[in-house]
Design an enzyme around this catalytic site. Structure first.
Site, PDB file in Angstrom:
ATOM      1  N   ASP A  97     -19.025  14.760  24.446  1.00 14.41           N
ATOM      2  CA  ASP A  97     -19.404  13.846  23.374  1.00 14.41           C
ATOM      3  C   ASP A  97     -19.616  14.665  22.092  1.00 14.41           C
ATOM      4  O   ASP A  97     -18.646  15.013  21.425  1.00 14.41           O
ATOM      5  CB  ASP A  97     -20.665  13.103  23.837  1.00 14.41           C
ATOM      6  CG  ASP A  97     -21.011  11.889  23.007  1.00 14.41           C
ATOM      7  OD1 ASP A  97     -20.131  11.353  22.330  1.00 14.41           O
ATOM      8  OD2 ASP A  97     -22.179  11.462  23.043  1.00 14.41           O
TER       9      ASP A  97
ATOM     10  N   LYS B 188     -14.786  12.023  24.066  1.00 16.75           N
ATOM     11  CA  LYS B 188     -14.951  11.138  22.906  1.00 16.75           C
ATOM     12  C   LYS B 188     -14.859  12.006  21.649  1.00 16.75           C
ATOM     13  O   LYS B 188     -15.898  12.399  21.096  1.00 16.75           O
ATOM     14  CB  LYS B 188     -16.332  10.475  22.932  1.00 16.75           C
ATOM     15  CG  LYS B 188     -16.602   9.515  24.058  1.00 16.75           C
ATOM     16  CD  LYS B 188     -17.936   8.821  23.758  1.00 16.75           C
ATOM     17  CE  LYS B 188     -18.596   8.282  24.983  1.00 16.75           C
ATOM     18  NZ  LYS B 188     -19.946   7.754  24.704  1.00 16.75           N
TER      19      LYS B 188
ATOM     20  N   ASP C 123     -24.480   7.129  33.896  1.00 21.92           N
ATOM     21  CA  ASP C 123     -25.538   6.118  33.894  1.00 21.92           C
ATOM     22  C   ASP C 123     -25.837   5.493  32.533  1.00 21.92           C
ATOM     23  O   ASP C 123     -25.538   6.054  31.484  1.00 21.92           O
ATOM     24  CB  ASP C 123     -26.841   6.738  34.396  1.00 21.92           C
ATOM     25  CG  ASP C 123     -27.488   7.645  33.350  1.00 21.92           C
ATOM     26  OD1 ASP C 123     -26.778   8.501  32.801  1.00 21.92           O
ATOM     27  OD2 ASP C 123     -28.687   7.460  33.057  1.00 21.92           O
TER      28      ASP C 123
HETATM   29  P1  IMP Z   1     -22.939  16.030  24.392  1.00 21.45           P
HETATM   30  O1  IMP Z   1     -23.849  17.217  24.436  1.00 21.45           O
HETATM   31  O2  IMP Z   1     -23.260  15.137  23.222  1.00 21.45           O
HETATM   32  O3  IMP Z   1     -21.471  16.384  24.434  1.00 21.45           O
HETATM   33  O4  IMP Z   1     -23.370  15.176  25.621  1.00 21.45           O
HETATM   34  C1  IMP Z   1     -22.637  14.878  26.686  1.00 21.45           C
HETATM   35  C2  IMP Z   1     -23.561  14.172  27.660  1.00 21.45           C
HETATM   36  O5  IMP Z   1     -24.110  12.991  27.067  1.00 21.45           O
HETATM   37  C3  IMP Z   1     -22.802  13.702  28.871  1.00 21.45           C
HETATM   38  O6  IMP Z   1     -22.859  14.668  29.881  1.00 21.45           O
HETATM   39  C4  IMP Z   1     -23.552  12.443  29.240  1.00 21.45           C
HETATM   40  O7  IMP Z   1     -24.613  12.763  30.105  1.00 21.45           O
HETATM   41  C5  IMP Z   1     -24.136  11.917  27.959  1.00 21.45           C
HETATM   42  N1  IMP Z   1     -23.309  10.816  27.426  1.00 21.45           N
HETATM   43  C6  IMP Z   1     -22.474  10.858  26.375  1.00 21.45           C
HETATM   44  N2  IMP Z   1     -21.849   9.682  26.196  1.00 21.45           N
HETATM   45  C7  IMP Z   1     -22.304   8.869  27.181  1.00 21.45           C
HETATM   46  C8  IMP Z   1     -21.981   7.518  27.575  1.00 21.45           C
HETATM   47  O8  IMP Z   1     -21.143   6.824  26.978  1.00 21.45           O
HETATM   48  N3  IMP Z   1     -22.635   7.033  28.664  1.00 21.45           N
HETATM   49  C9  IMP Z   1     -23.542   7.771  29.361  1.00 21.45           C
HETATM   50  N4  IMP Z   1     -23.846   9.034  29.052  1.00 21.45           N
HETATM   51  C10 IMP Z   1     -23.239   9.589  27.968  1.00 21.45           C
END
Ligand code: IMP
Ligand code: MG
Length: 182
Positions: free
Chosen positions: A110, A138, A166
């Site tokens: 993300d 994403k 989740d």
């Molecule tokens: P990042 O550090 O922002 O890349 O976070 C990634 C983490 O955020 C993933 O491992 C998920 O646990 C959580 N996450 C990001 N998008 C979603 C979503 O659409 N649904 C549920 N969890 C999400």
């Protein structure tokens, strides 16, 4: 004014069926297998990547790849306010990674904070190479320039659930990847 969105009132629509996910993971395993070294360690990020890790390692096994499996629990703070991008380790991996190749797995890429932190950390633990493979990406939400070595599906900015992922601890048991209708 609309009611607060909760797991109980959320409407979930299928985004990727069980069959689509299964087929994609099979192809990912075929792409990853030739690059895996003999003593490779697969590190899955809990909880989100537990189903994905279980399915991907079994596809790798069908291709004759033997790996050790480990997990880490990370948590990130500041997401709802101004994102600090701070990630902390709640449970570290237990395998000795010194001199080993690591295949790092997460459910969703993300902002990129979690995976860039995890990759740096595994390198500090002595991994010679850290390959990353995410089920979902994403790209529109990225806050750094992190890219995964392998990506299952690139998706829009949807809130997804199921297949280990989740919404407030619900929906992890669903066999498909769905999205919450907002
Ligand atoms: P990042 O550090 O922002 O890349 O976070 C990634 C983490 O955020 C993933 O491992 C998920 O646990 C959580 N996450 C990001 N998008 C979603 C979503 O659409 N649904 C549920 N969890 C999400
Ligand atoms: Mg996660």
């Amino acid at each position: 004014m609309s009611a607060e969105l909760t797991p109980q009132n959320a409407e979930v629509e299928v985004l990727l069926s069980e069959e689509e996910v299964k087929a994609r993971i099979k192809t990912m395993a075929a792409q990853i297998a030739p690059r895996l070294e003999k003593n490779a360690v697969v590190v899955g990020l809990l909880k989100g990547a537990y189903v994905y890790t279980a399915d991907l390692v079994r596809e790798l096994a069908r291709l004759g790849k033997v790996v050790l499996i480990d997990f880490m629990v990370l948590s990130s703070y500041g997401k709802s306010t101004v994102s600090s991008g701070k990630v902390t380790i709640k449970l570290d991996c237990s395998e000795n990674l010194q001199g080993k190749q690591v295949l790092l797995l997460d459910d969703i890429l993300d902002s990129g904070n979690t995976l860039s932190f995890a990759k740096d950390h595994l390198e500090k633990l002595g991994a010679t190479e850290v390959l990353t493979a995410v089920l979902l990406d994403k790209p529109s939400r990225r806050s750094n320039n992190f890219t995964a070595d392998y990506t299952g599906f690139t998706i829009d900015n949807l809130f997804v659930v199921g297949y280990g992922i989740d919404f407030a601890e619900h929906f992890r048991e669903q066999p498909y990847v769905g999205y919450v209708k907002q």
